[in-house]
Design a protein around this motif. Structure first.
Motif, mmCIF file in Angstrom:
data_model
loop_
_atom_site.group_PDB
_atom_site.id
_atom_site.type_symbol
_atom_site.label_atom_id
_atom_site.label_comp_id
_atom_site.label_asym_id
_atom_site.label_seq_id
_atom_site.Cartn_x
_atom_site.Cartn_y
_atom_site.Cartn_z
ATOM 1 N N GLY A 106 0.799 -1.225 0.000
ATOM 2 C CA GLY A 106 0.000 0.000 0.000
ATOM 3 C C GLY A 106 0.832 1.275 0.000
ATOM 4 N N HIS A 107 0.355 2.289 -0.732
ATOM 5 C CA HIS A 107 1.024 3.600 -0.860
ATOM 6 C C HIS A 107 2.328 3.466 -1.676
ATOM 7 C CE1 HIS A 107 -1.878 4.937 2.145
ATOM 8 N NE2 HIS A 107 -1.584 3.827 2.793
ATOM 9 N N ASP A 108 3.059 4.579 -1.799
ATOM 10 C CA ASP A 108 4.339 4.552 -2.532
ATOM 11 C C ASP A 108 5.203 5.716 -2.062
ATOM 12 O OD1 ASP A 108 3.308 6.819 -3.720
ATOM 13 O OD2 ASP A 108 3.066 5.933 -5.706
ATOM 14 N N LYS B 9 7.838 5.138 7.753
ATOM 15 C CA LYS B 9 6.711 5.427 6.855
ATOM 16 C C LYS B 9 5.914 4.150 6.669
ATOM 17 C CE LYS B 9 9.366 8.585 3.945
ATOM 18 N NZ LYS B 9 10.102 8.610 2.676
ATOM 19 N N GLU B 10 4.595 4.281 6.659
ATOM 20 C CA GLU B 10 3.737 3.109 6.410
ATOM 21 C C GLU B 10 4.107 2.459 5.090
ATOM 22 O OE1 GLU B 10 -0.509 3.716 5.790
ATOM 23 O OE2 GLU B 10 -0.591 1.624 5.142
ATOM 24 N N SER B 11 4.333 3.281 4.047
ATOM 25 C CA SER B 11 4.630 2.741 2.711
ATOM 26 C C SER B 11 5.845 1.805 2.738
ATOM 27 C CB SER B 11 4.858 3.872 1.713
ATOM 28 O OG SER B 11 5.937 4.683 2.138
ATOM 29 N N LEU C 154 -1.512 -4.779 1.196
ATOM 30 C CA LEU C 154 -1.026 -4.756 2.582
ATOM 31 C C LEU C 154 -0.871 -3.328 3.085
ATOM 32 C CD1 LEU C 154 1.642 -7.612 2.629
ATOM 33 C CD2 LEU C 154 -0.855 -7.752 2.753
ATOM 34 N N HIS C 155 -1.460 -3.068 4.229
ATOM 35 C CA HIS C 155 -1.421 -1.745 4.854
ATOM 36 C C HIS C 155 -1.152 -1.868 6.347
ATOM 37 C CE1 HIS C 155 -3.089 1.027 1.699
ATOM 38 N NE2 HIS C 155 -3.349 -0.149 1.155
ATOM 39 N N HIS C 156 -0.815 -0.711 6.947
ATOM 40 C CA HIS C 156 -0.751 -0.600 8.402
ATOM 41 C C HIS C 156 -1.567 0.603 8.812
ATOM 42 C CE1 HIS C 156 2.536 -3.370 7.590
ATOM 43 N NE2 HIS C 156 2.347 -3.797 8.840
ATOM 44 N N ASN C 157 -2.234 0.449 9.904
ATOM 45 C CA ASN C 157 -3.256 1.396 10.316
ATOM 46 C C ASN C 157 -2.726 2.454 11.268
ATOM 47 O OD1 ASN C 157 -5.949 2.121 10.160
ATOM 48 N ND2 ASN C 157 -6.639 0.030 10.552
#
Ligand SMILES: [Zn+2]
Length: 435
Positions: free
Chosen positions: A204-206, A234-236, A291-294
């Motif tokens: 997820g994200h970039d 960073k979450e990404s 896939l992500h993190h909250n």
């Protein structure tokens, strides 16, 4: 000299015997093919083309194919079944059947990720038909009726998941036999073409859109996304680390895996030919895992919410989602989320737009095409175009929020054990597919 002459003769004799047996085998194979094809044609000739029904909807979502349809049967017939048959072999397909007098309607499943499991079909050519019983001279006989296409959709191709380094190609085509339409399944062994994959992972994200940025010690990052007294995450980047580990885990199980971006530095559009929401279908993947993190946006790493959330599409069976929950908790040494909103089962979440039907997350909605009510058709210039928004042959997509990274304890667990989370996801899929 005499001895040599004799051996030459013997060799020639041996050669003739060999040739004779080779020819015998070839003739036997040709007879076999002839008899087999004759039986196939005989079967097609005996279908009752004057009657039959219509397919009103069909799609492939993940590894499952579904049909809705209608047909009529006269009073002479009873006990209708939906079959994939060819005169030699027959698979009876589960369906939900309703009837009003002689008019019938059916659907193979009311779940989008259920129905005909395309992974389980054997090689050969089959036809999708209605089979019904009737009496002729007091004996039960079976008749077959064709199903014709009343949808706007046409032929489909499906590649099975890689198993023991091999695959099957399934061509699902609206064939004609003596001018009569019927639906054929042609299944052959094959190797995957270079641009076809089993599974897509979307980290997820970039690098343009980091998602949440957190400090390891729980401090709030400054406006530049930097932490003064500890490391910034960073979450990404965390999404990418787990995605890379998941790719490795799935590849060790034999699957061919595509990432929507190949490094932490990559940027990726959402739509277009190879966007985060379109790569799964461009590569004909059967599954997409985003896939992500909250984060809860409670400042200072004081988030009390924590744990795993598996987001699933509407009208879904939760079998695979449940395995994700069990297995990620076990191998990631984590627990299910404490969040109540959108929760539909332990660790499983469904979030819809205001209409209550359309999935809120585009990685679920747009990846699933018509099965998940995708709508990004390019008419809104701000969004680009999902070339698969109206596709009836799409990947089954899950969005996993693996944990809350603004909770310092949970962040540490993820940083310490990204491979555990990856292993949990891979083990769950493997268990689901080996059932
Ligand atoms: Zn995210």
């Amino acid at each position: 000299m005499a001895k040599r002459k004799l051996s030459k003769k013997a060799r020639r004799k041996k050669f003739i015997i060999k040739l004779f047996f080779a020819l015998l085998i070839i003739v036997a194979i040709l007879i076999g093919i002839f008899v087999f094809t004759r039986k196939d044609i005989e079967f097609l000739k005996n279908i009752d083309y004057k009657n039959g029904g219509d397919i009103t909807y069909y799609d492939i979502y993940g590894i499952h194919m579904n049909f809705n349809g209608v047909f009529e049967l006269s009073d002479d017939f009873s006990n209708p079944k939906l079959v994939l048959a060819n005169g030699n072999k027959e698979n009876v397909i589960d369906w939900k059947l309703d009837n009003d007098g002689n008019s019938y309607s059916f659907e193979t499943s009311n779940y989008i990720n259920d129905g005909i499991n395309l992974e389980s079909l054997d090689t050969g050519t089959y036809y999708l038909l209605i089979k019904a019983e009737t009496k002729e001279n007091d004996e039960t006989v079976y008749k077959y009726f064709p199903l014709t296409n009343t949808t706007e959709y046409d032929n489909l191709t499906y590649y099975t998941l890689t198993k023991n380094n091999s695959n099957k190609k399934i061509d699902i085509t609206w064939d004609r036999f003596e001018n009569n339409e019927l639906l054929g399944f042609n299944i052959k062994n094959t190797k995957l073409p270079d641009d076809v994959y089993d599974i897509t992972i979307d980290p997820g994200h970039d690098s343009n859109d980091a998602g949440t940025i957190v400090c390891e010690n729980g401090d709030v990052p400054n406006n530049a996304g930097k932490c003064v007294n500890s490391k910034a995450y960073k979450e990404s980047d965390i999404n990418f680390t787990v995605s890379e580990a998941l790719k490795e885990e799935l590849e060790s199980l034999g699957y061919k895996v595509k990432l929507t971006r190949n490094s932490k530095e990559d940027t990726v559009p959402t739509y277009g030919e190879m966007g985060s929401a379109t790569t799964a279908n461009a590569s004909r993947s059967k599954f997409n895992f985003s896939l992500h993190h909250n984060s809860t946006n409670v400042p200072g790493g004081m988030a009390t919410t924590h744990g795993l959330e598996v987001y699933v599409a509407g009208d879904s069976k939760f079998d695979l989602a449940k395995l994700f929950v069990e297995s990620v908790c076990e191998y990631g040494k984590t627990s299910i989320s404490t969040k109540k909103e959108f929760k539909v089962s332990e660790g499983i979440y469904q979030r819809f737009s205001d209409d209550g039907i359309t999935p809120y997350y585009y990685m679920i909605r747009e990846v699933g095409g018509i099965a998940t009510h995708a709508y990004v058709n390019g008419s809104n210039e701000n969004y680009g175009k999902n070339p698969y928004y109206d596709s009836n042959n799409t990947a089954e997509s899950y969005l996993l929020e693996l944990g809350y990274i603004d909770n310092v304890k949970e962040l540490q667990n993820i940083l310490d054990n990204p491979k555990g989370y990856a292993k949990g996801i891979a083990k769950a899929l493997d268990k689901y597919l080996s059932k």
